[in-house]
Design an enzyme around this catalytic site. Sequence first.
Site, PDB file in Angstrom:
ATOM      1  N   HIS A  81       0.867  -1.182   0.000  1.00  0.00           N
ATOM      2  CA  HIS A  81       0.000   0.000   0.000  1.00  0.00           C
ATOM      3  C   HIS A  81       0.906   1.236   0.000  1.00  0.00           C
ATOM      4  O   HIS A  81       2.033   1.189   0.492  1.00  0.00           O
ATOM      5  CB  HIS A  81      -0.832  -0.060   1.289  1.00  0.00           C
ATOM      6  CG  HIS A  81      -1.892   0.982   1.412  1.00  0.00           C
ATOM      7  ND1 HIS A  81      -1.622   2.263   1.832  1.00  0.00           N
ATOM      8  CD2 HIS A  81      -3.227   0.942   1.177  1.00  0.00           C
ATOM      9  CE1 HIS A  81      -2.753   2.959   1.869  1.00  0.00           C
ATOM     10  NE2 HIS A  81      -3.744   2.176   1.467  1.00  0.00           N
ATOM     11  N   LYS A 125     -10.560  -0.628  10.626  1.00  0.00           N
ATOM     12  CA  LYS A 125     -10.792  -1.822   9.798  1.00  0.00           C
ATOM     13  C   LYS A 125     -11.207  -3.014  10.665  1.00  0.00           C
ATOM     14  O   LYS A 125     -11.474  -4.095  10.150  1.00  0.00           O
ATOM     15  CB  LYS A 125      -9.529  -2.159   9.008  1.00  0.00           C
ATOM     16  CG  LYS A 125      -9.186  -1.103   7.936  1.00  0.00           C
ATOM     17  CD  LYS A 125      -8.060  -1.576   7.069  1.00  0.00           C
ATOM     18  CE  LYS A 125      -7.371  -0.462   6.298  1.00  0.00           C
ATOM     19  NZ  LYS A 125      -8.174   0.150   5.251  1.00  0.00           N
ATOM     20  N   CYS A 168      -4.868   2.432  -3.624  1.00  0.00           N
ATOM     21  CA  CYS A 168      -3.644   2.979  -2.994  1.00  0.00           C
ATOM     22  C   CYS A 168      -2.470   2.006  -3.131  1.00  0.00           C
ATOM     23  O   CYS A 168      -1.673   1.855  -2.198  1.00  0.00           O
ATOM     24  CB  CYS A 168      -3.870   3.331  -1.535  1.00  0.00           C
ATOM     25  SG  CYS A 168      -5.144   4.555  -1.299  1.00  0.00           S
ATOM     26  N   ASP A 194       2.891  -4.884   8.168  1.00  0.00           N
ATOM     27  CA  ASP A 194       1.691  -4.063   8.015  1.00  0.00           C
ATOM     28  C   ASP A 194       0.487  -4.991   8.158  1.00  0.00           C
ATOM     29  O   ASP A 194       0.170  -5.761   7.247  1.00  0.00           O
ATOM     30  CB  ASP A 194       1.729  -3.378   6.640  1.00  0.00           C
ATOM     31  CG  ASP A 194       0.434  -2.635   6.316  1.00  0.00           C
ATOM     32  OD1 ASP A 194      -0.540  -2.774   7.072  1.00  0.00           O
ATOM     33  OD2 ASP A 194       0.402  -1.934   5.292  1.00  0.00           O
ATOM     34  N   GLN A 234      -4.632  -5.326   6.905  1.00  0.00           N
ATOM     35  CA  GLN A 234      -5.628  -6.226   6.314  1.00  0.00           C
ATOM     36  C   GLN A 234      -5.629  -7.614   6.942  1.00  0.00           C
ATOM     37  O   GLN A 234      -6.393  -8.483   6.511  1.00  0.00           O
ATOM     38  CB  GLN A 234      -5.384  -6.345   4.796  1.00  0.00           C
ATOM     39  CG  GLN A 234      -5.552  -5.045   4.037  1.00  0.00           C
ATOM     40  CD  GLN A 234      -6.983  -4.516   4.036  1.00  0.00           C
ATOM     41  OE1 GLN A 234      -7.934  -5.211   4.393  1.00  0.00           O
ATOM     42  NE2 GLN A 234      -7.142  -3.263   3.661  1.00  0.00           N
TER      43      GLN A 234
HETATM   44  N1  C6P Z   1      -6.351   0.319   2.781  1.00  0.00           N
HETATM   45  C1  C6P Z   1      -8.220  -0.047   1.263  1.00  0.00           C
HETATM   46  O1  C6P Z   1      -9.330   0.230   0.818  1.00  0.00           O
HETATM   47  P1  C6P Z   1      -5.010   3.637   7.103  1.00  0.00           P
HETATM   48  O2  C6P Z   1      -5.564   4.511   5.997  1.00  0.00           O
HETATM   49  O3  C6P Z   1      -3.824   4.276   7.775  1.00  0.00           O
HETATM   50  O4  C6P Z   1      -6.050   3.178   8.052  1.00  0.00           O
HETATM   51  O5  C6P Z   1      -4.521   2.284   6.383  1.00  0.00           O
HETATM   52  C2  C6P Z   1      -3.600   2.347   5.333  1.00  0.00           C
HETATM   53  C3  C6P Z   1      -3.338   0.981   4.800  1.00  0.00           C
HETATM   54  C4  C6P Z   1      -2.087   0.421   4.964  1.00  0.00           C
HETATM   55  N2  C6P Z   1      -1.810  -0.821   4.555  1.00  0.00           N
HETATM   56  C5  C6P Z   1      -2.733  -1.594   3.963  1.00  0.00           C
HETATM   57  C6  C6P Z   1      -2.377  -2.982   3.558  1.00  0.00           C
HETATM   58  C7  C6P Z   1      -4.015  -1.082   3.749  1.00  0.00           C
HETATM   59  O6  C6P Z   1      -4.929  -1.852   3.161  1.00  0.00           O
HETATM   60  C8  C6P Z   1      -4.332   0.232   4.165  1.00  0.00           C
HETATM   61  C9  C6P Z   1      -5.676   0.830   3.896  1.00  0.00           C
HETATM   62  C10 C6P Z   1      -7.693   0.746   2.454  1.00  0.00           C
HETATM   63  O7  C6P Z   1      -7.549  -0.949   0.801  1.00  0.00           O
HETATM   64  C11 C6P Z   1      -7.816   2.223   2.225  1.00  0.00           C
HETATM   65  S1  C6P Z   1      -6.761   2.806   0.945  1.00  0.00           S
END
Ligand code: C6P
Length: 403
Positions: free
Chosen positions: A122, A225, A361, A199, A202
Amino acid sequence: MFNPNEIREQFPILSTQVYGKPLVYLDNAATTQKPRCVIDAISEAYCTINANVHRGVHHLSQVATEQFEEARRTVQNFINAPHSRQVIFTRGTTESINLVASSFGNSFLKEGDRVIISTMEHHSNIVPWQLLRDRIGIEIRVIPLLPDATLDVEAYRGLFNERTRLVSLTHVSNVLGCTNPVKECIDIAHSNGVPVLIDGAQSTPHTKVDVQALDADFFVFSGHKVYAPTGIGVLYGKEEWLEKMQPYHGGGEMIQTVRFEKTTYNELPYKFEAGTPDYVGAIALGKALEFVQQIGIENIARHERMLTQYTLERFAEIENMRIIGKPDGSAVSFLVGDIHPADLGTLLDRLGIAIRTGHHCAQPLIDHLGIPGTVRASFALYNTREEVDTLVEGIKRVARMFA
Ligand code: C6P
């Protein structure tokens, strides 16, 4: 096993309608909906215990502080961290990775040092390292993918040199829905003397996370999430690193003494929690994790895997359906013929079906795959087979319009 239809009753938003149709919410990888107990926890905190934490001798401040620290212990327990001082509250995954890039970078990285990431990261796990590269001249090396879009672990082994200082890798891809062999990747890094950041944005909502079993040096995730509010997230780190890392932000709470000549810093975790924290968010995160624990993360995982499997079976009925990658968890990315993902997403929306489209992203991954983006359906514990059926019928209907 739990009954998703009973669970749904705990999520007020799931009974709303969009364009006069019942909402089919399949965008859980972007953010999950919130159960009543989490919504109530926020309201109750403001109605009954609101006061700034760690600052007051008065009753409310003490109760708020107790609940805030209790939430930290809930997180500790949820990810099996050895100690609650290793749990740092942040705004989310993005801020947690930026914190490590900045603080670990300032403390341990020099020009020419290497950081390894992967093709499927991401942007939150790419750009912070690029900012560091611009600032101090580190080198970023990228783990390639195999033709089936899984991680090329053999190529990864070859990326280590004597200047490699950190690996930063996603546990589960938000686009491909595949689970990376992170334990193996961590072991390979450790055999090269290199720490690893995972990370978990997910993975945490969908699978049992045990940071000690993984032996992760850093593990990050976002509350929103995993049924908690937005604006709260977690950085877990091993003490051996956190103790030696410079603070990230300066301000109140992260200090021990401040003189104009010199400041000394607070102990963990407060060294990394400058300013008034989102204590209400943290309390609600604790409530969300308790909610997940009551249902059982294994039950949730089993239910979501069943939904993914069922989706793949039903997708086989659709002409020109192309599944992107090898999904094994709770998200499925796909394309149908040459229908643009944005068109498919917009038309499904008119049927009440919320899915995400685009690059998610992860532009370097989408470029690597040579596609315009994907349509992604992602599941949570409250989704049902009937909703998958609605999605399949919706896609068929849109495909007929384009035929
Ligand atoms: N992915 C998706 O729709 P934040 O925005 O900080 O809560 O998470 C960022 C982020 C980082 N790593 C991974 C693997 C992610 O999937 C995400 C967030 C969302 O896939 C929003 S772009």
